[in-house]
Design a protein around this motif. Sequence first.
Motif, mmCIF file in Angstrom:
data_model
loop_
_atom_site.group_PDB
_atom_site.id
_atom_site.type_symbol
_atom_site.label_atom_id
_atom_site.label_comp_id
_atom_site.label_asym_id
_atom_site.label_seq_id
_atom_site.Cartn_x
_atom_site.Cartn_y
_atom_site.Cartn_z
ATOM 1 N N LEU A 12 35.265 108.797 23.524
ATOM 2 C CA LEU A 12 35.541 107.442 23.998
ATOM 3 C C LEU A 12 34.564 107.071 25.108
ATOM 4 O O LEU A 12 34.510 107.740 26.147
ATOM 5 C CB LEU A 12 36.978 107.353 24.513
ATOM 6 C CG LEU A 12 37.434 106.016 25.109
ATOM 7 C CD1 LEU A 12 37.305 104.897 24.085
ATOM 8 C CD2 LEU A 12 38.858 106.130 25.615
ATOM 9 N N VAL A 13 33.778 106.020 24.876
ATOM 10 C CA VAL A 13 32.788 105.559 25.854
ATOM 11 C C VAL A 13 33.299 104.272 26.492
ATOM 12 O O VAL A 13 33.449 103.250 25.813
ATOM 13 C CB VAL A 13 31.418 105.327 25.193
ATOM 14 C CG1 VAL A 13 30.400 104.876 26.241
ATOM 15 C CG2 VAL A 13 30.938 106.587 24.486
ATOM 16 N N ARG A 14 33.565 104.345 27.802
ATOM 17 C CA ARG A 14 33.983 103.142 28.532
ATOM 18 C C ARG A 14 32.843 102.583 29.378
ATOM 19 O O ARG A 14 32.814 101.403 29.687
ATOM 20 C CB ARG A 14 35.176 103.465 29.433
ATOM 21 C CG ARG A 14 36.473 103.755 28.671
ATOM 22 C CD ARG A 14 37.658 103.822 29.620
ATOM 23 N NE ARG A 14 38.919 103.975 28.910
ATOM 24 C CZ ARG A 14 39.478 105.161 28.654
ATOM 25 N NH1 ARG A 14 38.874 106.280 29.056
ATOM 26 N NH2 ARG A 14 40.623 105.224 28.007
ATOM 27 N N SER A 15 31.923 103.451 29.786
ATOM 28 C CA SER A 15 30.742 103.047 30.535
ATOM 29 C C SER A 15 29.759 104.208 30.484
ATOM 30 O O SER A 15 30.068 105.276 29.934
ATOM 31 C CB SER A 15 31.087 102.703 31.994
ATOM 32 O OG SER A 15 31.381 103.879 32.722
ATOM 33 N N TYR A 16 28.576 104.018 31.078
ATOM 34 C CA TYR A 16 27.587 105.096 31.080
ATOM 35 C C TYR A 16 28.119 106.328 31.797
ATOM 36 O O TYR A 16 27.825 107.465 31.413
ATOM 37 C CB TYR A 16 26.305 104.612 31.759
ATOM 38 C CG TYR A 16 25.177 105.625 31.695
ATOM 39 C CD1 TYR A 16 24.397 105.737 30.544
ATOM 40 C CD2 TYR A 16 24.899 106.457 32.770
ATOM 41 C CE1 TYR A 16 23.375 106.671 30.464
ATOM 42 C CE2 TYR A 16 23.876 107.394 32.701
ATOM 43 C CZ TYR A 16 23.119 107.492 31.554
ATOM 44 O OH TYR A 16 22.111 108.416 31.477
ATOM 45 N N ASP A 17 28.936 106.117 32.840
ATOM 46 C CA ASP A 17 29.462 107.217 33.648
ATOM 47 C C ASP A 17 30.871 107.625 33.264
ATOM 48 O O ASP A 17 31.462 108.477 33.932
ATOM 49 C CB ASP A 17 29.437 106.838 35.135
ATOM 50 C CG ASP A 17 28.030 106.664 35.668
ATOM 51 O OD1 ASP A 17 27.170 107.501 35.326
ATOM 52 O OD2 ASP A 17 27.790 105.701 36.411
ATOM 53 N N SER A 18 31.422 107.036 32.219
ATOM 54 C CA SER A 18 32.802 107.347 31.833
ATOM 55 C C SER A 18 32.890 107.610 30.339
ATOM 56 O O SER A 18 33.095 106.701 29.535
ATOM 57 C CB SER A 18 33.749 106.206 32.216
ATOM 58 O OG SER A 18 35.079 106.515 31.842
ATOM 59 N N VAL A 19 32.707 108.870 29.988
ATOM 60 C CA VAL A 19 32.871 109.325 28.609
ATOM 61 C C VAL A 19 34.042 110.308 28.595
ATOM 62 O O VAL A 19 34.099 111.229 29.407
ATOM 63 C CB VAL A 19 31.602 110.016 28.081
ATOM 64 C CG1 VAL A 19 31.818 110.520 26.649
ATOM 65 C CG2 VAL A 19 30.415 109.064 28.130
ATOM 66 N N THR A 20 34.980 110.078 27.688
ATOM 67 C CA THR A 20 36.177 110.909 27.609
ATOM 68 C C THR A 20 36.296 111.501 26.215
ATOM 69 O O THR A 20 36.010 110.831 25.214
ATOM 70 C CB THR A 20 37.435 110.073 27.916
ATOM 71 O OG1 THR A 20 37.331 109.525 29.229
ATOM 72 C CG2 THR A 20 38.696 110.926 27.840
ATOM 73 N N LEU A 21 36.723 112.748 26.151
ATOM 74 C CA LEU A 21 36.953 113.422 24.883
ATOM 75 C C LEU A 21 38.446 113.480 24.616
ATOM 76 O O LEU A 21 39.223 113.866 25.503
ATOM 77 C CB LEU A 21 36.392 114.848 24.902
ATOM 78 C CG LEU A 21 34.979 115.056 25.427
ATOM 79 C CD1 LEU A 21 34.636 116.546 25.399
ATOM 80 C CD2 LEU A 21 33.977 114.257 24.621
ATOM 81 N N GLU A 22 38.846 113.117 23.415
ATOM 82 C CA GLU A 22 40.230 113.273 22.990
ATOM 83 C C GLU A 22 40.281 114.405 21.973
ATOM 84 O O GLU A 22 39.694 114.310 20.895
ATOM 85 C CB GLU A 22 40.750 111.970 22.397
ATOM 86 C CG GLU A 22 40.788 110.836 23.420
ATOM 87 C CD GLU A 22 41.222 109.512 22.819
ATOM 88 O OE1 GLU A 22 41.380 109.450 21.581
ATOM 89 O OE2 GLU A 22 41.409 108.549 23.589
ATOM 90 N N LEU A 23 40.968 115.487 22.347
ATOM 91 C CA LEU A 23 40.999 116.702 21.557
ATOM 92 C C LEU A 23 42.322 116.832 20.810
ATOM 93 O O LEU A 23 43.282 116.092 21.067
ATOM 94 C CB LEU A 23 40.795 117.934 22.449
ATOM 95 C CG LEU A 23 39.365 118.322 22.825
ATOM 96 C CD1 LEU A 23 38.649 117.212 23.556
ATOM 97 C CD2 LEU A 23 39.349 119.601 23.657
ATOM 98 N N THR A 24 42.361 117.792 19.908
ATOM 99 C CA THR A 24 43.612 118.106 19.220
ATOM 100 C C THR A 24 44.630 118.598 20.248
ATOM 101 O O THR A 24 44.282 119.045 21.342
ATOM 102 C CB THR A 24 43.381 119.204 18.170
ATOM 103 O OG1 THR A 24 42.807 120.356 18.807
ATOM 104 C CG2 THR A 24 42.448 118.733 17.073
ATOM 105 N N GLY A 25 45.899 118.519 19.863
ATOM 106 C CA GLY A 25 46.952 119.000 20.751
ATOM 107 C C GLY A 25 47.226 118.091 21.925
ATOM 108 O O GLY A 25 47.817 118.527 22.924
ATOM 109 N N GLY A 26 46.773 116.830 21.840
ATOM 110 C CA GLY A 26 47.025 115.896 22.925
ATOM 111 C C GLY A 26 46.243 116.172 24.187
ATOM 112 O O GLY A 26 46.587 115.679 25.266
ATOM 113 N N ARG A 27 45.159 116.918 24.067
ATOM 114 C CA ARG A 27 44.345 117.249 25.239
ATOM 115 C C ARG A 27 43.260 116.208 25.461
ATOM 116 O O ARG A 27 42.745 115.627 24.507
ATOM 117 C CB ARG A 27 43.719 118.628 25.084
ATOM 118 C CG ARG A 27 44.725 119.777 25.026
ATOM 119 C CD ARG A 27 44.052 121.076 24.619
ATOM 120 N NE ARG A 27 43.539 120.982 23.255
ATOM 121 C CZ ARG A 27 42.684 121.857 22.727
ATOM 122 N NH1 ARG A 27 42.223 122.867 23.459
ATOM 123 N NH2 ARG A 27 42.266 121.708 21.489
ATOM 124 N N THR A 28 42.920 115.988 26.736
ATOM 125 C CA THR A 28 41.912 115.003 27.119
ATOM 126 C C THR A 28 40.940 115.635 28.093
ATOM 127 O O THR A 28 41.342 116.406 28.975
ATOM 128 C CB THR A 28 42.576 113.781 27.787
ATOM 129 O OG1 THR A 28 43.500 113.192 26.874
ATOM 130 C CG2 THR A 28 41.534 112.734 28.163
#
Length: 218
Positions: free
Chosen positions: A160-176
């Motif tokens: 998930l890209v919200r900005s150049y400095d904010s990239v988030t990974l959404e993993l299996t098992g509800g992990r972030t």
Amino acid sequence: LGGFSAWALYGSNWLRVERVTVSGTDVLGADEVLDAARISEDVPMATVDTDAVEARLAAELPRIDSVDVDRVWPHRVEVTVTERRPAVLLRKGESFVEVDDGGVRFATVRTPPAKVPIVEMQVADSPSLDRFGRQRLRESAVRVAGALSESVRRDTRTILVRSYDSVTLELTGGRTVLWGSAERGAAKSKALAAVMKAERDARYFDVSVPSAPAASPS
């Protein structure tokens, strides 16, 4: 002697193409590669322009990352293919565009391949969109995917890209995983492996500052 050698190579029936084989394919079919290669049988082996065949395959089949065409004397031509592997997927309507580690878009598929993260862009209100542009923000997601360990990449469902400095990974098992920017990818990957090992029950990880990774239950 020279005339005999030329005749043997070009005029005789001794050294002619009798078979063309294909190896290394996974998604591509051998027949698809053979059709693009267009190597005629029953022509002199010496007349097969291997460089031209390689260039033609690379141009007509973007899924091919590299290809080697070799004469195997006296009668066979061998085509060895290495296919591109998707690092991320981009949504395109109801289809998905496969993108490799180098940022090359090489195929559009209806069914997404398993265990390849999908890039989601939520940058409409981000100042990064004006500063960097949508393409560069997508490229940052590809860079993040390329920095992940194989095990984490397999478990990553969404980047998930919200900005150049904010990239988030959404993993299996509800992990972030809060990754931050695409910078210092190797250090962040190493920090993530360490904190995941130390905090096995955690569901939220922050490696945006790899020298000080954090984890929490939610």
